[in-house]
Design a protein around this motif. Structure first.
Motif, mmCIF file in Angstrom:
data_model
loop_
_atom_site.group_PDB
_atom_site.id
_atom_site.type_symbol
_atom_site.label_atom_id
_atom_site.label_comp_id
_atom_site.label_asym_id
_atom_site.label_seq_id
_atom_site.Cartn_x
_atom_site.Cartn_y
_atom_site.Cartn_z
ATOM 1 N N ILE A 21 0.848 -1.204 0.000
ATOM 2 C CA ILE A 21 0.000 0.000 0.000
ATOM 3 C C ILE A 21 0.879 1.248 0.000
ATOM 4 N N ARG A 22 1.918 1.245 0.829
ATOM 5 C CA ARG A 22 2.835 2.384 0.885
ATOM 6 C C ARG A 22 3.508 2.604 -0.470
ATOM 7 N N LYS A 23 3.960 1.543 -1.088
ATOM 8 C CA LYS A 23 4.600 1.656 -2.398
ATOM 9 C C LYS A 23 3.638 2.237 -3.426
ATOM 10 N N ASN A 24 2.400 1.775 -3.420
ATOM 11 C CA ASN A 24 1.403 2.305 -4.357
ATOM 12 C C ASN A 24 1.139 3.784 -4.095
ATOM 13 N N ASN A 25 1.083 4.170 -2.818
ATOM 14 C CA ASN A 25 0.893 5.582 -2.478
ATOM 15 C C ASN A 25 2.099 6.419 -2.930
ATOM 16 N N LEU A 26 3.306 5.869 -2.797
ATOM 17 C CA LEU A 26 4.506 6.578 -3.260
ATOM 18 C C LEU A 26 4.494 6.731 -4.780
ATOM 19 N N ARG A 27 4.032 5.716 -5.478
ATOM 20 C CA ARG A 27 3.910 5.811 -6.937
ATOM 21 C C ARG A 27 2.954 6.940 -7.311
ATOM 22 N N LEU A 41 13.901 16.948 -4.511
ATOM 23 C CA LEU A 41 15.143 16.745 -3.783
ATOM 24 C C LEU A 41 14.973 15.501 -2.919
ATOM 25 N N LEU A 42 15.963 14.594 -2.982
ATOM 26 C CA LEU A 42 15.907 13.330 -2.240
ATOM 27 C C LEU A 42 17.268 12.988 -1.653
ATOM 28 N N THR A 43 17.279 12.056 -0.707
ATOM 29 C CA THR A 43 18.487 11.348 -0.291
ATOM 30 C C THR A 43 18.098 9.868 -0.250
ATOM 31 N N PRO A 44 18.112 9.206 -1.424
ATOM 32 C CA PRO A 44 17.570 7.843 -1.514
ATOM 33 C C PRO A 44 18.595 6.728 -1.316
ATOM 34 N N ASP A 45 18.311 5.828 -0.379
ATOM 35 C CA ASP A 45 19.109 4.614 -0.251
ATOM 36 C C ASP A 45 18.893 3.732 -1.475
ATOM 37 N N LYS A 46 19.839 2.837 -1.708
ATOM 38 C CA LYS A 46 19.680 1.838 -2.761
ATOM 39 C C LYS A 46 18.550 0.888 -2.373
ATOM 40 N N ASP A 47 17.751 0.483 -3.347
ATOM 41 C CA ASP A 47 16.647 -0.474 -3.136
ATOM 42 C C ASP A 47 15.723 -0.034 -2.008
ATOM 43 N N SER A 48 15.348 1.225 -2.015
ATOM 44 C CA SER A 48 14.551 1.771 -0.918
ATOM 45 C C SER A 48 13.250 2.381 -1.425
ATOM 46 N N LEU A 52 12.389 4.178 -5.008
ATOM 47 C CA LEU A 52 11.188 3.847 -5.772
ATOM 48 C C LEU A 52 10.466 5.122 -6.207
ATOM 49 N N LEU A 53 10.285 6.052 -5.274
ATOM 50 C CA LEU A 53 9.625 7.304 -5.607
ATOM 51 C C LEU A 53 10.394 8.037 -6.708
ATOM 52 N N GLY A 54 11.712 8.113 -6.580
ATOM 53 C CA GLY A 54 12.528 8.800 -7.579
ATOM 54 C C GLY A 54 12.429 8.153 -8.949
#
Length: 165
Positions: A21-27, A41-48, A52-54
C-alpha cells in the motif's frame, strides 16, 4: 521551486500488505509531482522506498531530481546516486541542514530517524512549511514542537503543488 521529499528509506515494521500500500501511495505521489512539473530533492538509499519514488517520478516524465549526498563520507554502499544531480553536504551529520538549505518546501511520506532531523532543521535553517501526508503516518507530531507543519491527505497533493507555483 524545489520540493524536498522526506521519508523513511525502509519500513521493516510494516507487514507485506502495508508495504505494498505504501509503495502504491509513493507511486501516486511520484506521478503527481511529475505531472505538476515539480523539481524534487531526495536522499535515496539503494533499493529503498525513496529510490522507488525517484524512479517512478522519472518514469512519469519528472523534470529534475537533485540528491543530497555526503561526498566526504561513506555513501557508496548506501545511496543510489544515479537518479539526478548530486549536491554535496560533506559528511552525514550535515545532511539535514543542507537538505533544508536546498529545498523550498517539504512533503513528508513517513517518519524515520533522519526524517525527524530534517523536520527539526526546517524551523531554524531556511525555515519552510512541511506537508505531512496522512496516509504515510500513524499519528501527528506534538504541537509544542512549534514548526510550520500542515497535515494533508494524498488526494490534496496536486492542488497544493499547483498553489505553490
Amino acid at each position: 521551486m524545489r520540493i524536498g521529499i522526506i521519508g523513511p528509506n525502509r519500513c521493516p515494521q510494516l507487514k507485506q500488505e502495508e508495504l505494498e500500500i505504501r509503495k502504491n501511495n509513493l507511486r501516486e505521489v511520484a506521478r503527481i509531482l511529475a505531472k505538476n512539473g515539480s523539481e524534487i530533492l531526495l536522499t535515496p538509499d539503494k533499493d529503498s522506498l525513496l529510490e522507488l519514488l525517484g524512479k517512478e517520478y522519472l518514469k512519469n516524465g519528472g523534470k529534475k531530481i537533485s540528491e543530497i549526498v555526503p561526498l566526504d563520507d561513506d555513501f557508496e554502499h548506501y545511496l543510489n546516486v544515479d537518479l539526478g544531480e548530486i549536491i554535496s553536504c560533506g559528511k552525514w551529520p550535515n545532511q539535514p541542514s543542507k537538505f533544508n538549505e536546498e529545498c523550498d518546501v517539504m512533503f513528508c511520506v513517513g517518519y524515520g530517524g533522519m526524517v525527524m532531523a530534517e523536520i527539526g532543521f526546517s524551523g531554524y535553517y531556511n525555515p519552510k512549511r512541511i506537508y505531512i501526508i496522512n496516509e504515510f503516518i500513524s499519528e501527528k507530531l506534538p504541537e509544542e514542537i512549534g514548526l510550520d507543519i500542515v497535515y494533508i491527505n494524498l488526494n490534496e497533493v496536486g492542488d497544493i503543488l499547483e498553489n505553490l507555483k
